[in-house]
Design an enzyme around this catalytic site. Structure first.
Site, PDB file in Angstrom:
ATOM      1  N   HIS A  28       6.547   3.154  11.606  1.00 35.91           N
ATOM      2  CA  HIS A  28       6.975   4.416  11.000  1.00 35.91           C
ATOM      3  C   HIS A  28       5.866   5.452  11.199  1.00 35.91           C
ATOM      4  O   HIS A  28       4.674   5.130  11.202  1.00 35.91           O
ATOM      5  CB  HIS A  28       7.210   4.163   9.504  1.00 35.91           C
ATOM      6  CG  HIS A  28       7.966   5.239   8.810  1.00 35.91           C
ATOM      7  ND1 HIS A  28       7.390   6.445   8.455  1.00 35.91           N
ATOM      8  CD2 HIS A  28       9.254   5.286   8.365  1.00 35.91           C
ATOM      9  CE1 HIS A  28       8.282   7.186   7.834  1.00 35.91           C
ATOM     10  NE2 HIS A  28       9.417   6.512   7.766  1.00 35.91           N
TER      11      HIS A  28
ATOM     12  N   LEU B 127       0.848  -1.190   0.000  1.00 35.36           N
ATOM     13  CA  LEU B 127       0.000   0.000   0.000  1.00 35.36           C
ATOM     14  C   LEU B 127       0.885   1.242   0.000  1.00 35.36           C
ATOM     15  O   LEU B 127       1.655   1.470   0.921  1.00 35.36           O
ATOM     16  CB  LEU B 127      -0.925   0.010   1.224  1.00 35.36           C
ATOM     17  CG  LEU B 127      -2.056   1.045   1.193  1.00 35.36           C
ATOM     18  CD1 LEU B 127      -3.188   0.604   2.124  1.00 35.36           C
ATOM     19  CD2 LEU B 127      -1.623   2.441   1.575  1.00 35.36           C
TER      20      LEU B 127
END
Length: 374
Positions: free
Chosen positions: A229, A125
Site C-alpha cells: 500500500h 503499527l
C-alpha cells in the site's frame, strides 16, 4: 510521546483506530469484544514470566502525556502459526520443457503454504494521521526491537512482518477481487474482518489447493503481487534498513509481501545499548563533544521492565561509553520509571543514507509510517 503497554482504559481509542485504519488492517478490527479480548491477552502476556516464546501477544500504545490521547499502536506476536495456521502464498517459478518439441517456458506460480510457524511477528503499527509528527513513526517501529533486545527469551529466532498490500480508496483489493470472482465469493472487508478475529477456517475449505499460475490472472491482480500500500512504503523502507528482506511469501488476500529477519541481525537489536542510569538535574555537554552546539543526539530510550515498560524519544540525555552510563534529567527518569543506578536500553535514531539522524528535518520531508502492518 510515551510508549507503554495497552490498558483496559485504551479500549475506546483502539476501536477508533480500528475504524480509522480501514479494511486490510487485520490485527485491529472494529469489534469491541474482540478488542477487549486482545487487550486482556496483551496485559496477561506482559505480566507473565516467560522463558521461551509461546502464545504471548504484546500490544503497545503511543500516548501524548499532556492530553492522554492515544496517538497510535504497535505490537509483537511472540509465536505465530501455532494456535491456528498462518497461511501464505509462496511465489516461485516452474519450467515446462519438452525436449522432443524443443519448447521451454518458465511460469510464475503461487503455492499455498504454512511456512512461518513458530516465528515472532511485528504487527499492528498505526500512527493516527492527526498525530503525525517528527520521529513518531520511527519510535513506533523501533521500540519493538528495543523490547525484543531486552527480552530475547520471549521471542523466536526469526521475526516476520506482514506488510499491507495494495487496495484502493474504497478498500478494494485487486488481488482479492480476482480470487473472489473464481473461488471465494466474500467481499474484502468481510474476509479481512474474519481473519482478524481468528476465523480463517474458510481458507482451507474454499481457497484453491493447487498452484495458481499468475499468467492466468487479471493484469490488475498480477501487478500487485508482492507490492505494498502507498502508505506502507515508508514502513517497508524502514524495515529494509533494519535488515528485513522478502523471500517470496505473500498475503493470500491482498498479495502484500511478508518480510523476515533473524532477531540478532536486526539493526536496532544489534546496535542497541544496555546501560546504567545516572539521574541528573541537567544534562551538561561539557565532558564530551556530543553534537553540534552541545545539543543532545536524538535517542530512543526504554526502561527494562515488561508490564511497567516505558519508552520515549529524547535529546535530553547523554551517553558516557567509558562508564556505560546514560545521564538523564529527573523529568525523563520519572516519565520512564527509571531510578538512579538502575538499568535502561537505548539506541540512536539514524537514517539509512547517512547513518546519522540530521539535527532537524522539515516536516514536509518526513516519511513517518501512517499505517503499515497487517
Amino acid at each position: 510521546m510515551i510508549i507503554r503497554p495497552v490498558a483496559t482504559t485504551d479500549l475506546p481509542a483502539l476501536q477508533q483506530i480500528a475504524v480509522e485504519s480501514g479494511p486490510g488492517f487485520t490485527s485491529l478490527v472494529d469489534d469491541r469484544d474482540f478488542l477487549a479480548q486482545k487487550v486482556h491477552r496483551s496485559m496477561a502476556s506482559f505480566g507473565r514470566m516467560v522463558n521461551s516464546p509461546g502464545d504471548e501477544s504484546y500490544l503497545f500504545v503511543l500516548e501524548d502525556p499532556d492530553t492522554g490521547e492515544i496517538m497510535g499502536t504497535t505490537g509483537i506476536e511472540a509465536s505465530v502459526g501455532t494456535r491456528r495456521p498462518l497461511y501464505h502464498y509462496h511465489c516461485s517459478q516452474v519450467v515446462h520443457h519438452s525436449p522432443e518439441l524443443n519448447l521451454r517456458r518458465k511460469l510464475e506460480v503461487l503455492d499455498m503454504c504454512n511456512h512461518y510457524t513458530g516465528c515472532s511477528e511485528i504487527c499492528t503499527l498505526f500512527l493516527r494521521p492527526k498525530f503525525r509528527r517528527a520521529h513518531a513513526g520511527k519510535l513506533l517501529s523501533r521500540v519493538r526491537f528495543l523490547f525484543m533486545a531486552q527480552h530475547p527469551q520471549r521471542f523466536a529466532e526469526t521475526v516476520i512482518a506482514e506488510m499491507r498490500g495494495v487496495s484502493d480508496e474504497r478498500g478494494q483489493s485487486p488481488f482479492w477481487n480476482w480470487l473472489r470472482a473464481h473461488f471465494v465469493d466474500l467481499d474484502f472487508d468481510t474476509v479481512t474482518r474474519m481473519v482478524g478475529t481468528g476465523d480463517n477456517g474458510f481458507i482451507a475449505d474454499l481457497m484453491p489447493r493447487h498452484p495458481l499460475y499468475t499468467h492466468l490472472m487479471d493484469e490488475s491482480a498480477r501487478a500487485v503481487i508482492g507490492q505494498v500500500h502507498d502508505k506502507t512504503r515508508p514502513a517497508l523502507n524502514m524495515l529494509e534498513a533494519e535488515g528485513f528482506h522478502h523471500t517470496g511469501f505473500i498475503d493470500p488476500f491482498d498479495g502484500g509481501p511478508t518480510v523476515e529477519a533473524k532477531l540478532t541481525d536486526i539493526r536496532s537489536v544489534s546496535t542497541s545499548v544496555g546501560c546504567r542510569i545516572q539521574v541528573v538535574d541537567k544534562v551538561e555537554p561539557a565532558l564530551e563533544k556530543w553534537a553540534c552546539g552541545g545539543q543532545g543526539r536524538v535517542l530512543a530510550v526504554t526502561n527494562t521492565g515488561t508490564e511497567h515498560f516505558r519508552a520515549t524519544i529524547t535529546s535530553a540525555a547523554r551517553y558516557l561509553p567509558t562508564r556505560n552510563l546514560l545521564q538523564v534529567p529527573a523529568t525523563l527518569a520519572n516519565a520512564l520509571h527509571l531510578r538512579n543506578h538502575g538499568q535502561a536500553r537505548f539506541m540512536e535514531l539514524t537514517t539509512a543514507s547517512t547513518g546519522r539522524q540530521p539535527t532537524a528535518i522539515p516536516m514536509c520531508q518526513q516519511q513517518e509510517a501512517l499505517h503499515a502492518y497487517r
